[in-house]
Each structure stands twice: as structure tokens, then as C-alpha cells.
Design a protein around this motif. Structure first.
Motif, PDB file in Angstrom:
ATOM      1  N   PRO A  83      -3.842  -3.980   2.801  1.00  0.00           N
ATOM      2  CA  PRO A  83      -3.859  -3.255   4.160  1.00  0.00           C
ATOM      3  C   PRO A  83      -4.169  -2.033   3.989  1.00  0.00           C
ATOM      4  N   TYR A  84      -4.663  -1.281   4.975  1.00  0.00           N
ATOM      5  CA  TYR A  84      -4.706   0.116   5.049  1.00  0.00           C
ATOM      6  C   TYR A  84      -3.634   0.887   4.743  1.00  0.00           C
ATOM      7  N   LYS A  85      -3.745   2.094   4.539  1.00  0.00           N
ATOM      8  CA  LYS A  85      -2.429   2.844   4.231  1.00  0.00           C
ATOM      9  C   LYS A  85      -1.700   2.884   5.650  1.00  0.00           C
ATOM     10  N   SER A  86      -2.522   3.063   6.456  1.00  0.00           N
ATOM     11  CA  SER A  86      -1.983   3.397   7.756  1.00  0.00           C
ATOM     12  C   SER A  86      -0.988   2.333   8.415  1.00  0.00           C
ATOM     13  N   THR A  87      -1.395   0.877   7.851  1.00  0.00           N
ATOM     14  CA  THR A  87      -0.628  -0.209   8.177  1.00  0.00           C
ATOM     15  C   THR A  87       0.684  -0.020   7.278  1.00  0.00           C
ATOM     16  N   ILE A  88       0.513   0.477   6.001  1.00  0.00           N
ATOM     17  CA  ILE A  88       1.935   0.385   5.399  1.00  0.00           C
ATOM     18  C   ILE A  88       2.724   1.505   6.080  1.00  0.00           C
ATOM     19  N   ALA A  89       1.952   2.520   6.227  1.00  0.00           N
ATOM     20  CA  ALA A  89       2.908   3.706   7.197  1.00  0.00           C
ATOM     21  C   ALA A  89       3.504   3.095   8.291  1.00  0.00           C
ATOM     22  N   GLN A  90       2.824   2.345   8.929  1.00  0.00           N
ATOM     23  CA  GLN A  90       3.312   1.647  10.325  1.00  0.00           C
ATOM     24  C   GLN A  90       4.585   1.045  10.027  1.00  0.00           C
ATOM     25  N   MET A  91       4.473   0.120   8.807  1.00  0.00           N
ATOM     26  CA  MET A  91       5.759  -0.649   8.495  1.00  0.00           C
ATOM     27  C   MET A  91       6.916   0.313   8.372  1.00  0.00           C
ATOM     28  N   GLY A  92       6.703   1.386   7.680  1.00  0.00           N
ATOM     29  CA  GLY A  92       7.562   2.381   7.240  1.00  0.00           C
ATOM     30  C   GLY A  92       8.188   3.145   8.524  1.00  0.00           C
ATOM     31  N   TYR A 105       6.606  -7.756   4.605  1.00  0.00           N
ATOM     32  CA  TYR A 105       5.138  -8.144   4.034  1.00  0.00           C
ATOM     33  C   TYR A 105       4.193  -7.874   5.264  1.00  0.00           C
ATOM     34  N   VAL A 106       2.990  -7.727   4.807  1.00  0.00           N
ATOM     35  CA  VAL A 106       1.818  -7.837   5.793  1.00  0.00           C
ATOM     36  C   VAL A 106       1.021  -9.024   5.467  1.00  0.00           C
ATOM     37  N   GLY A 107       0.917  -9.788   6.548  1.00  0.00           N
ATOM     38  CA  GLY A 107       0.074 -11.127   6.572  1.00  0.00           C
ATOM     39  C   GLY A 107      -1.532 -10.682   6.618  1.00  0.00           C
ATOM     40  N   MET A 108      -2.295 -10.720   5.543  1.00  0.00           N
ATOM     41  CA  MET A 108      -3.664 -10.653   5.811  1.00  0.00           C
ATOM     42  C   MET A 108      -4.454 -12.027   5.985  1.00  0.00           C
ATOM     43  N   ILE A 109      -4.946 -12.191   7.178  1.00  0.00           N
ATOM     44  CA  ILE A 109      -5.544 -13.474   7.410  1.00  0.00           C
ATOM     45  C   ILE A 109      -7.108 -13.143   7.813  1.00  0.00           C
ATOM     46  N   SER A 110      -7.847 -13.947   7.190  1.00  0.00           N
ATOM     47  CA  SER A 110      -9.398 -13.800   7.285  1.00  0.00           C
ATOM     48  C   SER A 110      -9.745 -14.385   8.851  1.00  0.00           C
ATOM     49  N   ARG A 111     -10.585 -13.537   9.435  1.00  0.00           N
ATOM     50  CA  ARG A 111     -10.926 -14.024  10.865  1.00  0.00           C
ATOM     51  C   ARG A 111     -11.610 -15.442  10.927  1.00  0.00           C
ATOM     52  N   ASP A 112     -12.335 -15.690   9.620  1.00  0.00           N
ATOM     53  CA  ASP A 112     -13.000 -17.286   9.699  1.00  0.00           C
ATOM     54  C   ASP A 112     -12.116 -18.240   9.115  1.00  0.00           C
ATOM     55  N   THR A 150     -10.590 -18.791   6.308  1.00  0.00           N
ATOM     56  CA  THR A 150     -10.685 -19.294   5.009  1.00  0.00           C
ATOM     57  C   THR A 150      -9.675 -19.052   4.047  1.00  0.00           C
ATOM     58  N   TRP A 151      -9.091 -17.799   4.291  1.00  0.00           N
ATOM     59  CA  TRP A 151      -8.286 -17.391   3.223  1.00  0.00           C
ATOM     60  C   TRP A 151      -7.067 -16.530   3.955  1.00  0.00           C
ATOM     61  N   SER A 152      -5.693 -16.170   3.018  1.00  0.00           N
ATOM     62  CA  SER A 152      -4.704 -15.253   3.531  1.00  0.00           C
ATOM     63  C   SER A 152      -4.063 -14.678   2.344  1.00  0.00           C
ATOM     64  N   GLU A 153      -3.792 -13.531   2.445  1.00  0.00           N
ATOM     65  CA  GLU A 153      -2.872 -13.009   1.406  1.00  0.00           C
ATOM     66  C   GLU A 153      -1.362 -12.394   2.262  1.00  0.00           C
ATOM     67  N   LEU A 154      -0.396 -12.588   1.447  1.00  0.00           N
ATOM     68  CA  LEU A 154       0.737 -12.238   1.940  1.00  0.00           C
ATOM     69  C   LEU A 154       0.954 -10.906   1.083  1.00  0.00           C
ATOM     70  N   TYR A 155       0.943  -9.630   1.467  1.00  0.00           N
ATOM     71  CA  TYR A 155       1.070  -8.405   0.795  1.00  0.00           C
ATOM     72  C   TYR A 155       2.472  -7.780   0.869  1.00  0.00           C
ATOM     73  N   PRO A 156       3.468  -7.818  -0.281  1.00  0.00           N
ATOM     74  CA  PRO A 156       4.409  -7.081  -0.147  1.00  0.00           C
ATOM     75  C   PRO A 156       4.525  -5.740  -0.114  1.00  0.00           C
ATOM     76  N   VAL A 157       5.213  -5.138   0.779  1.00  0.00           N
ATOM     77  CA  VAL A 157       5.593  -3.544   1.395  1.00  0.00           C
ATOM     78  C   VAL A 157       6.821  -3.025   0.646  1.00  0.00           C
ATOM     79  N   ASP A 158       6.282  -1.777  -0.130  1.00  0.00           N
ATOM     80  CA  ASP A 158       7.582  -1.236  -0.733  1.00  0.00           C
ATOM     81  C   ASP A 158       8.191  -0.361   0.403  1.00  0.00           C
ATOM     82  N   LEU A 159       9.108  -0.498   0.844  1.00  0.00           N
ATOM     83  CA  LEU A 159       9.912   0.227   2.241  1.00  0.00           C
ATOM     84  C   LEU A 159      10.000   1.567   1.926  1.00  0.00           C
TER      85      LEU A 159
END
Length: 224
Positions: A158-167, A186-193, A195-204
Motif C-alpha cells: 500500500p501507499y504510505k497514505s493508506t498506512i497513515a489512513q489506518m493510523g 491489515y490492508v487487503g490488496m486485490i488486483s482489479r483483474d 488474479t491475485w491478492s495480498e494481505l498486508y499487515p500494518v504496524d499500528l
């Protein structure tokens, strides 16, 4: 301008939060309009104009010089993301599944797992500062989890802004005394096609610190 309201459950009582079409937030106790968390968190990304300009140039080149292509691609991406958020919200609130949406089906098969969903699309507010709308909460073995969904093309983090948003969400939830104040995120990164996804843990801890830095900068820029 449409206005929505929601009663947010607290550990001691509840709070009615309002949101209008300009993504401003206020409460039944204080009608001061506060900006949305994303308006503040976006400062974490720094010079996004250059990034956006490079992206638009690439899209125009790939579309044989069509200068309207970036707008169409951007609108399509927003529509895809909004549709997924709506379908996830309906699923969590037991309103059915959207089997025709391949992006939702991918989310259902690869992101849900054994999770116990508690709530989705909850309005939050920080007294005197900002408001926001969280994506979802689940009950995990390691604690209460805050989730954010992002539909993406190729980036795996995720972008840094997404991490800040979670904060920002976490800071507000804790200040409110919300029953959804998170232990993990967590930020769930899901490809628009789909075909893949990532669950990105966030250090709160880091996320809250990053957002607070953005909030300080936002206030200083507003006071100029």
C-alpha cells in the motif's frame, strides 16, 4: 447535499456521527464539520503530482494519444473499487453474495478464510480534528482487526497514505472509546483483474505516528 448518519457503539454508550457528500463529518454533540481522514493522510505520499502526471502520460501513450483516456481509466478504477466495497459490505451484513462480480468472488475465496466479521462501513470521528469511514472489522485470534480494501493493478504494497489512513482510523477509534478500537490491522490488496491478492499487515504504532505527522502538517498548511 445528502447526509448520512450512523450510531457508533462505544464501550460506554454510543455516538451519532454524520457524513455529507463533501466527506465532512460531525456528531450529534458537536456540529463542527471535520475533514475526511484521507484529505489528511494523502500528505504522507509527498509529491503525487509527478506520479500522477507520469501515469497519465503512460495511459495516453498506450491509448494512441487519446487525452481523455486517463479520466476514463480513473473513473473505471473508482467504479470497480466502489462495487467491491459495496459487495463486501453486503456480505458482512448478511445481505447476500455477488457471484457475478469476479473481484468479490476472489475476495471471498482468498481473503475471508475463517474470519468472524463484526462490522463494516463504520463512521468514526476524532474530536475537533477529522472523521472517516472504516472498511471492516473482524475478530481474530490475535485481537480485534481493522481492515481496509484496495483494488490495485500491480503494486503489492500500500501507499504510505493508506498506512497513515489506518493510523487515523485507529487514533479516532481509541479516542472515541469505540468497541472496535483495533489491536491489529491489515490492508487487503486485490488486483482489479482478480488474479491475485495480498494481505498486508500494518504496524499500528508506526501508522498512528505517521498520521499524526500528517495531521500536524495539514493544520499548519490550513493556518497559512
Amino acid at each position: 447535499m445528502s447526509t448520512e448518519s450512523q450510531v457508533h457503539p462505544l464501550k460506554n454508550g454510543s455516538l451519532t456521527i454524520y457524513r455529507n457528500g463533501k466527506h465532512q463529518y460531525w456528531t450529534n454533540e458537536d456540529e463542527t464539520k471535520r475533514p475526511g481522514v484521507t484529505s489528511i493522510a494523502k500528505l504522507a505520499d509527498g509529491d503525487m503530482f509527478s506520479v500522477g502526471s507520469n501515469w497519465a502520460t503512460k495511459i495516453i501513450r498506450e491509448s494512441d494519444g487519446d487525452v481523455d483516456a486517463p479520466r476514463r481509466v480513473g473513473d473505471e478504477a473508482r467504479d470497480i473499487g466502489a462495487k467491491l466495497h459495496t459487495d463486501i459490505d453486503n456480505f458482512i451484513n448478511r445481505k447476500g453474495t455477488a457471484e457475478e462480480n469476479k473481484l468479490f468472488v476472489h475476495w471471498l475465496n482468498h481473503c475471508v478464510g475463517h474470519r468472524k466479521w463484526l462490522a463494516s462501513e463504520q463512521l468514526v470521528i476524532s474530536e475537533g480534528s477529522y472523521g472517516g469511514t472504516t472498511d471492516a472489522f473482524s475478530d481474530e485470534e490475535s485481537g480485534l482487526c481493522l481492515w481496509d480494501w484496495k483494488t490495485v493493478t500491480s503494486q503489492r504494497e500500500p501507499y504510505k497514505s493508506t498506512i497513515a489512513q489506518m493510523g487515523g482510523y485507529t487514533k479516532a477509534l481509541r479516542e472515541m472509546g469505540s468497541i472496535y478500537a483495533p489491536d491489529i490491522a491489515y490492508v487487503g490488496m486485490i488486483s482489479r483483474d482478480a488474479t491475485w491478492s495480498e494481505l498486508y499487515p500494518v504496524d499500528l504504532v508506526e501508522a498512528v505516528e505517521l498520521f499524526e505527522a500528517c495531521l500536524t502538517l495539514y493544520r499548519r498548511l490550513k493556518n497559512k
